[in-house]
Enzyme design. Structure first.
Site, mmCIF file in Angstrom:
data_model
loop_
_atom_site.group_PDB
_atom_site.id
_atom_site.type_symbol
_atom_site.label_atom_id
_atom_site.label_comp_id
_atom_site.label_asym_id
_atom_site.label_seq_id
_atom_site.Cartn_x
_atom_site.Cartn_y
_atom_site.Cartn_z
ATOM 1 C CG HIS A 1 -32.144 -11.413 6.440
ATOM 2 N ND1 HIS A 1 -32.210 -12.069 5.243
ATOM 3 C CD2 HIS A 1 -33.198 -11.837 7.169
ATOM 4 C CE1 HIS A 1 -33.277 -12.872 5.248
ATOM 5 N NE2 HIS A 1 -33.889 -12.741 6.402
ATOM 6 C CG ASP B 1 -36.440 -12.675 14.371
ATOM 7 O OD1 ASP B 1 -35.691 -13.222 13.551
ATOM 8 O OD2 ASP B 1 -37.593 -13.077 14.611
HETATM 9 C C1 SDX Z 1 -34.552 -14.857 10.512
HETATM 10 O O1 SDX Z 1 -33.373 -16.581 6.046
HETATM 11 C C2 SDX Z 1 -34.466 -15.983 6.394
HETATM 12 O O2 SDX Z 1 -35.260 -15.523 5.610
HETATM 13 C C3 SDX Z 1 -34.703 -15.906 7.909
HETATM 14 C C4 SDX Z 1 -35.880 -15.070 8.381
HETATM 15 C C5 SDX Z 1 -37.212 -15.679 7.978
HETATM 16 O O3 SDX Z 1 -38.199 -14.934 7.887
HETATM 17 O O4 SDX Z 1 -37.267 -16.927 7.827
HETATM 18 O O5 SDX Z 1 -35.786 -13.760 7.872
HETATM 19 C C6 SDX Z 1 -35.914 -14.993 9.909
HETATM 20 O O6 SDX Z 1 -33.949 -15.846 10.821
HETATM 21 C C7 SDX Z 1 -33.941 -13.490 10.617
HETATM 22 C C8 SDX Z 1 -32.487 -13.524 11.182
HETATM 23 C C9 SDX Z 1 -32.576 -13.634 12.703
HETATM 24 N N1 SDX Z 1 -31.237 -13.852 13.273
HETATM 25 C C10 SDX Z 1 -30.606 -12.888 13.982
HETATM 26 O O7 SDX Z 1 -31.042 -11.746 14.142
HETATM 27 C C11 SDX Z 1 -29.292 -13.344 14.607
HETATM 28 C C12 SDX Z 1 -28.222 -12.269 14.402
HETATM 29 N N2 SDX Z 1 -27.880 -12.244 12.956
HETATM 30 C C13 SDX Z 1 -26.775 -13.046 12.532
HETATM 31 O O8 SDX Z 1 -26.518 -14.183 13.242
HETATM 32 C C14 SDX Z 1 -26.627 -13.114 11.015
HETATM 33 O O9 SDX Z 1 -26.784 -11.853 10.539
HETATM 34 C C15 SDX Z 1 -27.517 -14.056 10.232
HETATM 35 C C16 SDX Z 1 -27.479 -15.441 10.751
HETATM 36 C C17 SDX Z 1 -28.927 -13.574 10.249
HETATM 37 C C18 SDX Z 1 -27.023 -14.046 8.797
HETATM 38 O O10 SDX Z 1 -25.798 -14.674 8.785
HETATM 39 P P1 SDX Z 1 -24.904 -14.765 7.431
HETATM 40 O O11 SDX Z 1 -25.709 -14.427 6.235
HETATM 41 O O12 SDX Z 1 -24.196 -16.074 7.445
HETATM 42 O O13 SDX Z 1 -23.927 -13.585 7.574
HETATM 43 P P2 SDX Z 1 -22.471 -13.710 8.159
HETATM 44 O O14 SDX Z 1 -22.525 -14.440 9.461
HETATM 45 O O15 SDX Z 1 -21.598 -14.230 7.063
HETATM 46 O O16 SDX Z 1 -22.165 -12.173 8.458
HETATM 47 C C19 SDX Z 1 -21.463 -11.390 7.540
HETATM 48 C C20 SDX Z 1 -20.629 -10.464 8.404
HETATM 49 C C21 SDX Z 1 -19.713 -11.222 9.369
HETATM 50 O O17 SDX Z 1 -18.624 -10.362 9.645
HETATM 51 P P3 SDX Z 1 -17.223 -10.560 8.754
HETATM 52 O O18 SDX Z 1 -16.857 -12.032 8.809
HETATM 53 O O19 SDX Z 1 -17.600 -10.110 7.355
HETATM 54 O O20 SDX Z 1 -16.230 -9.650 9.427
HETATM 55 O O21 SDX Z 1 -21.501 -9.680 9.249
HETATM 56 C C22 SDX Z 1 -21.229 -10.000 10.618
HETATM 57 C C23 SDX Z 1 -20.514 -11.336 10.637
HETATM 58 O O22 SDX Z 1 -19.698 -11.459 11.801
HETATM 59 N N3 SDX Z 1 -22.531 -10.072 11.286
HETATM 60 C C24 SDX Z 1 -22.799 -9.585 12.485
HETATM 61 C C25 SDX Z 1 -24.165 -9.836 12.697
HETATM 62 N N4 SDX Z 1 -24.669 -10.476 11.646
HETATM 63 C C26 SDX Z 1 -23.654 -10.636 10.769
HETATM 64 N N5 SDX Z 1 -22.032 -8.951 13.395
HETATM 65 C C27 SDX Z 1 -22.643 -8.569 14.542
HETATM 66 N N6 SDX Z 1 -23.953 -8.771 14.827
HETATM 67 C C28 SDX Z 1 -24.734 -9.404 13.922
HETATM 68 N N7 SDX Z 1 -26.021 -9.618 14.194
#
Ligand code: SDX
Length: 429
Positions: free
Chosen positions: A307, A364
């Site tokens: 998140h 989710d």
């Molecule tokens: C919702 O914003 C809100 O409030 C949203 C929400 C709401 O109520 O409105 O809470 C609802 O959208 C919840 C999120 C649902 N999405 C998912 O579950 C999809 C999977 N999650 C990711 O795509 C991700 O975690 C996000 C999109 C939720 C957050 O992305 P960020 O903040 O841009 O984080 P990032 O991509 O910069 O990740 C940081 C690191 C990265 O690795 P490094 O570059 O540091 O090596 O964490 C890794 C990412 O690759 N990472 C994951 C991951 N999520 C982040 N690696 C594997 N699996 C994951 N799910």
């Protein structure tokens, strides 16, 4: 406004004084409105990870501590003691209603649940296998072609009428979208039922026989709607605010919010989680998929994990995970995907990759297990999220009109394209 300020000096030696802007609680901010005027510099923050776009008094999140509050009330207390319509009143008006206020608000919502008959005809024009979210964003956007009298964004009464209409009609459209998907006739809303009972009746009832709403299902849906109602400036709410800042009509704003929510990185994740659990299939495959999620060369991510704000357990996920067990037990359902999800969580939360990045289950991760137990196809999960989030969207949209510091949203950029060059005729290229 605080009298504190921060000094920023550019490499060229120009110093800017930026006022510190503080909220009631939460991190203070530097107001960078005058930065460019003072120094010629913009700020850069792709994804707005460290940028506040507005002032708001609706929802507070502390991502480090895993705190979520609606108008100051902890989400855990609202989940335990309140109901969705009461939470809708709270988010829209800022205070919990007394009995008379609740009754009047609930009746007002009930009176607006029907949609124009021509909208029902419009919905019949979609292919049976149209994605429900495609239909939702189209039909809600089409409200602008039907509800003219509630569209003057300069009139507070009209703005509130549009908000009430959207909250009330989302379930009716959602149920019709589902009926279109399964080829059954649309059902009309029943005013003798409450908000979630009415939705379940319109989804699962048929004209041929009476339908008895299961109170366990209605209560589970009400809890999920409370938890999904608002969440500060997430992508879809920011979309609604940005579209609203141009003075666009409320139906266009909410249609844009639905489109934004649909993305798998946002509200579409609940559908993606169930698809992911289906692909993993069995506990024996978890290690392989956790490895894929960690592999930078593999686009696979653990859906429902991570998140932008929560660097701790999403408090909503904690509540939903507990509700999963209760609802499945009450409905007498033994869903192996719940065990699979819990085992996946257990393994991921022990893995350094997830621990180091503070990646926890989000709202989710478990919600789809309950929607599935209520008989919903995965493509309807984000529609449920949209029904609930409409309350947050309209509350934030209304608040924007009451906030003095509201201007049209127009971010700047870091230009990385070609520098100035002269046109060359095609016969010389
Ligand atoms: C919702 O914003 C809100 O409030 C949203 C929400 C709401 O109520 O409105 O809470 C609802 O959208 C919840 C999120 C649902 N999405 C998912 O579950 C999809 C999977 N999650 C990711 O795509 C991700 O975690 C996000 C999109 C939720 C957050 O992305 P960020 O903040 O841009 O984080 P990032 O991509 O910069 O990740 C940081 C690191 C990265 O690795 P490094 O570059 O540091 O090596 O964490 C890794 C990412 O690759 N990472 C994951 C991951 N999520 C982040 N690696 C594997 N699996 C994951 N799910």
């Amino acid at each position: 406004m605080s009298d504190k300020f921060v000094k920023v000096t550019t490499p060229e030696g120009v110093t800017a004084e930026l006022p510190v802007k503080e909220g009631v609680i939460g991190p203070p901010t530097f107001d960078v409105k005058t930065l460019h005027k003072q120094t010629g510099y913009f700020t850069y923050d792709s994804g707005f990870a460290a940028t506040g776009a507005c002032e708001s008094g609706i929802t507070f999140i502390d991502g480090e501590k895993g705190i979520l509050q609606y108008r100051g009330y902890p989400i855990e207390q609202l989940a335990e003691n309140s109901n969705f319509i009461e939470v809708a009143y709270l988010l829209m008006n800022g205070e919990l209603p007394n009995k008379a206020e609740f009754k009047s608000f609930d009746e007002e919502i009930t009176r607006h649940t029907m949609v124009h008959e021509k909208i029902r005809s419009l919905m019949k024009g979609f292919q049976y296998d149209a994605h429900p979210m495609a239909m939702m964003m189209s039909v809600i956007g089409s409200f602008a072609a039907f509800y003219h009298e509630g569209m003057s964004v300069d009139d507070a009464k009209d703005r509130r009428l549009a908000a009430i209409r959207l909250i009330a009609k989302m379930p009716t459209v959602a149920a019709a979208v589902y009926k279109n998907y399964i080829g059954q006739p649309f059902m009309y809303p029943r005013n003798d039922l409450n908000f979630t009972e009415r939705l379940l009746h319109m989804m699962y009832g048929v004209p041929a026989e009476p339908y008895e709403v299961n109170p366990v299902a209605a209560k589970a849906l009400d809890l999920l709607f409370i938890l999904h109602a608002d969440h500060e400036q997430n992508a879809s709410t920011s979309t609604v605010r940005l579209v609203g800042s141009t003075g666009a009509n409320p139906f266009a704003c909410i249609s844009a919010g639905i489109a934004s929510l649909w993305g798998p990185a946002h509200g579409g994740a609940n559908e993606a989680v169930l698809n992911m659990l289906g692909e993993i299939g069995d506990v024996s495959n978890i290690e392989k998929y956790v490895a894929k999620a960690k592999d930078k060369n593999d686009p696979f991510r653990l859906m429902g994990f991570g998140h932008r704000v929560y660097k701790n357990y999403d408090p909503r996920a904690t509540i939903i995970r507990k509700a999963c067990h209760e609802v499945l037990d009450d409905l007498g359902i033994d869903d192996p995907q719940l065990e699979l999800a819990m085992k996946l969580e257990e393994i991921a939360l022990k893995d350094e990759y997830f621990v180091q990045r503070k990646l926890y289950p989000n709202v989710d991760f478990y919600s789809g297990i309950i929607y599935k137990a209520l008989g919903m196809p995965t493509q309807m999960f984000t529609v449920m999220f949209a029904i609930a989030r409409t309350v947050g969207w309209v509350s934030q949209w209304l608040e924007q009109y009451e906030t003095a510091d509201t201007r049209i949203g127009r971010p700047r950029q870091l230009y990385t394209g070609p520098v100035t060059r002269d046109f060359v005729n095609i016969d010389k290229r």
